[in-house]
Design an enzyme around this catalytic site. Structure first.
Site, PDB file in Angstrom:
ATOM      1  N   GLY A 194       0.837  -1.200   0.000  1.00 22.43           N
ATOM      2  CA  GLY A 194       0.000   0.000   0.000  1.00 22.43           C
ATOM      3  C   GLY A 194       0.870   1.248   0.000  1.00 22.43           C
ATOM      4  N   ASP A 195       0.227   2.398  -0.168  1.00 18.57           N
ATOM      5  CA  ASP A 195       0.925   3.693  -0.144  1.00 18.57           C
ATOM      6  C   ASP A 195       1.971   3.810  -1.249  1.00 18.57           C
ATOM      7  OD1 ASP A 195      -0.534   4.212   2.237  1.00 18.57           O
ATOM      8  OD2 ASP A 195       0.929   3.008   3.322  1.00 18.57           O
ATOM      9  N   HIS A 230      -5.890   8.319  -0.270  1.00 16.76           N
ATOM     10  CA  HIS A 230      -5.270   8.789  -1.500  1.00 16.76           C
ATOM     11  C   HIS A 230      -5.081  10.292  -1.455  1.00 16.76           C
ATOM     12  CE1 HIS A 230      -6.898   5.106  -3.801  1.00 16.76           C
ATOM     13  NE2 HIS A 230      -5.779   4.860  -3.170  1.00 16.76           N
ATOM     14  N   GLY A 290      -1.743   8.853  10.043  1.00 12.73           N
ATOM     15  CA  GLY A 290      -0.609   9.709  10.402  1.00 12.73           C
ATOM     16  C   GLY A 290       0.568   8.933  10.987  1.00 12.73           C
ATOM     17  N   ARG A 291       0.454   7.591  11.038  1.00 18.49           N
ATOM     18  CA  ARG A 291       1.546   6.799  11.637  1.00 18.49           C
ATOM     19  C   ARG A 291       2.793   6.834  10.751  1.00 18.49           C
ATOM     20  NH1 ARG A 291      -1.086   0.963  12.314  1.00 18.49           N
ATOM     21  NH2 ARG A 291      -2.068   1.581  10.368  1.00 18.49           N
ATOM     22  N   VAL A 330       8.159  11.551 -10.469  1.00 25.56           N
ATOM     23  CA  VAL A 330       9.253  12.145  -9.688  1.00 25.56           C
ATOM     24  C   VAL A 330       8.773  13.326  -8.826  1.00 25.56           C
ATOM     25  CG1 VAL A 330      11.187  11.386 -11.146  1.00 25.56           C
ATOM     26  CG2 VAL A 330       9.947  13.475 -11.755  1.00 25.56           C
TER      27      VAL A 330
HETATM   28  P1  IMP Z   1      -7.116  -2.693   8.460  1.00 23.15           P
HETATM   29  O1  IMP Z   1      -7.220  -2.703   6.994  1.00 23.15           O
HETATM   30  O2  IMP Z   1      -7.425  -1.366   9.081  1.00 23.15           O
HETATM   31  O3  IMP Z   1      -7.877  -3.807   9.108  1.00 23.15           O
HETATM   32  O4  IMP Z   1      -5.574  -2.950   8.849  1.00 23.15           O
HETATM   33  C1  IMP Z   1      -4.916  -4.176   8.544  1.00 23.15           C
HETATM   34  C2  IMP Z   1      -3.502  -3.896   8.051  1.00 23.15           C
HETATM   35  O5  IMP Z   1      -3.540  -3.330   6.755  1.00 23.15           O
HETATM   36  C3  IMP Z   1      -2.708  -2.922   8.920  1.00 23.15           C
HETATM   37  O6  IMP Z   1      -1.346  -3.313   8.936  1.00 23.15           O
HETATM   38  C4  IMP Z   1      -2.866  -1.615   8.168  1.00 23.15           C
HETATM   39  O7  IMP Z   1      -1.813  -0.710   8.470  1.00 23.15           O
HETATM   40  C5  IMP Z   1      -2.810  -2.101   6.737  1.00 23.15           C
HETATM   41  N1  IMP Z   1      -3.449  -1.213   5.768  1.00 23.15           N
HETATM   42  C6  IMP Z   1      -4.766  -1.119   5.485  1.00 23.15           C
HETATM   43  N2  IMP Z   1      -4.983  -0.235   4.494  1.00 23.15           N
HETATM   44  C7  IMP Z   1      -3.789   0.233   4.125  1.00 23.15           C
HETATM   45  C8  IMP Z   1      -3.361   1.164   3.113  1.00 23.15           C
HETATM   46  O8  IMP Z   1      -4.142   1.715   2.348  1.00 23.15           O
HETATM   47  N3  IMP Z   1      -2.021   1.393   3.055  1.00 23.15           N
HETATM   48  C9  IMP Z   1      -1.140   0.754   3.854  1.00 23.15           C
HETATM   49  N4  IMP Z   1      -1.486  -0.120   4.788  1.00 23.15           N
HETATM   50  C10 IMP Z   1      -2.802  -0.387   4.935  1.00 23.15           C
END
Ligand code: IMP
Length: 424
Positions: free
Chosen positions: A12-13, A41, A301-302, A413
């Site tokens: 993700g991200d 997003h 925000g983590r 970039v």
């Molecule tokens: P949940 O989706 O809130 O149940 O979280 C489960 C795991 O997925 C955790 O480690 C979250 O940090 C991760 N997670 C959920 N959605 C995203 C995202 O869009 N980007 C990055 N990590 C995510």
């Protein structure tokens, strides 16, 4: 016919928001098909930055319609806050937004349960976003979910909500957590319902018709492949199918109708929450990359954990999704590093092992095999042509392309819409 999917190839991200926004310029429909407001997003338009968690990224384009598909879990409060922002920007959502009645609702007790379970797990917490995602999906599969569909009949909605909230309050009580106030929640939901009702429409016929008319449809994947419920090192997952298979169940797209699968790949790795991250780096180097790349969760925000690019994991992502083009993001963040590493495989107890063969315990122990690259010092954020990139940077890109055997569509970039380098 053109139905393309954009998916994140890592944890993700990866910067999908900008890419969807860019490619949505020509799209008639942009569709979310899974996940909820655990995704985040960012879209940068001129000097303004917008954060969206539910509404698909193409919403700013004049002729683009956006669909929240049936595979999504929808928090009405979050949806309405996004609708408010867009309407204050003069966007007429009545002409643009379609919400599938099949989507399940994230209700106040789901959020409380998510928090309570995480707290009870103590040191073994999963690091969820605490947005109620897992509890909402688990209600869906245990036939206890309440759908967007149910909003159309308030009397029956009320009955279902009271029953479910009563049960959930008993569980919250067992956790020693304050129960939710059922009447207060119902009052808020009643107001939210009036706002949402005009947008509810089943999207299957709309998309089917669009396919027949050869309209352009873009499916916006959320999160990343490494978080897929079935294909991640469970339980370090999110509760939906992030692989393109989720398109069929979450948006009703017949599998053979999918043309292109565009994978978005960040030039390094990041992860929020707990769980294995084989190429994780720590200390000053990780901090420097995190700060330069503003690697902090859009939703929570983590601070994100940082690692080298893991092509062993990404090779799996490309294979399972049949990815035929990739977009590489945040390459500019790597400028100034003396050495850059790419993981090309894993070894476990001295033996080669594949990403897909590992459970979370194995992934915590694997030793990444690295290929080292000399870095480049130049700031590349203003470069717009491949030929103007430093040779070390070109080598980095060429290696990724050759290793994955996939075409690079373009390289991003910078956060702005035009900060891209076309690779042909
Ligand atoms: P949940 O989706 O809130 O149940 O979280 C489960 C795991 O997925 C955790 O480690 C979250 O940090 C991760 N997670 C959920 N959605 C995203 C995202 O869009 N980007 C990055 N990590 C995510």
């Amino acid at each position: 016919m053109s139905a393309d999917a954009i998916i994140g190839l890592q944890w993700g991200d990866e910067g999908k928001g900008k890419i969807v926004d860019l490619l949505a310029r020509e799209a008639d429909y942009v569709v979310r098909y899974h996940g909820g407001n655990n995704a985040g997003h960012t879209v940068v338009l001129g000097k303004k930055k917008y954060f969206f968690r539910l509404i698909p990224s193409g919403v700013f384009h004049k002729n683009t319609h956006v669909i929240i598909g049936g595979g999504v879990v929808l928090d009405p409060e979050v949806l309405i806050s996004e609708m408010d922002i867009l309407e204050s920007e003069g966007i007429n959502l009545k002409k643009k937004l379609i919400i599938s009645p099949r989507a399940h609702l994230i209700l106040p007790y789901h959020k409380e349960l998510d928090i309570a379970y995480e707290k009870a797990r103590g040191k073994k917490k999963l690091g969820t976003t605490k947005r109620g995602i897992g509890p909402a999906y688990s209600d869906k599969v245990s036939y206890n979910g309440i759908r967007v569909y149910d909003l159309s009949d308030w009397k029956s909605f009320e009955q279902k909500f009271k029953f479910q909230a009563g049960v959930k309050n008993k569980i919250l009580n067992a956790f020693g957590v304050k129960p939710i106030n059922i009447n207060k929640s119902l009052n808020s939901l009643k107001k939210q319902r009036t706002r949402i009702l005009p947008f509810i429409k089943d999207s299957f016929e709309i998309l089917n018709d669009a396919l027949a008319k050869r309209k352009k449809i873009l499916f916006e994947g959320a999160h990343g492949i490494m978080l897929d419920l079935d294909w991640s090192p469970y339980p370090f997952a999110t509760a939906s199918n992030t692989v393109v298979g989720g398109l069929n169940t979450g948006a009703g797209l017949p599998p053979k109708s999918l043309n292109n699968v565009i994978g978005v790949l960040k030039a390094f790795t990041s992860r929020v929450g707990e769980g294995p991250l084989p190429t994780e780096i720590y200390g000053r180097l990780a901090n420097a990359i995190r700060e330069r790349g503003t690697e902090y969760g859009t939703t929570t925000g983590r601070p994100r954990r940082i690692g080298w690019l893991d092509l062993e994991a990404v090779r799996f992502s490309c294979a399972i999704n049949n990815v035929n083009e990739i977009v590489i993001t945040k390459l500019d963040i790597l400028s100034g590093l003396i050495e850059i590493k790419i993981c090309t495989g894993y070894r476990l107890n001295g033996k080669k092992v594949r990403y897909s063969e590992c459970g979370y315990k194995e992934l915590e122990k694997v030793k990444p095999v690295y290929k080292s690259f000399p870095g480049w010092i130049e700031d590349i954020s203003a470069v717009r042509k491949f030929s103007n990139l430093p040779p070390e940077c070109k080598n980095y890109l060429k290696f990724i392309k050759k290793f994955l055997g996939v075409k690079i569509k373009f390289v991003s970039v910078g956060a702005e819409r035009n900060a891209n380098i076309k690779i042909s």
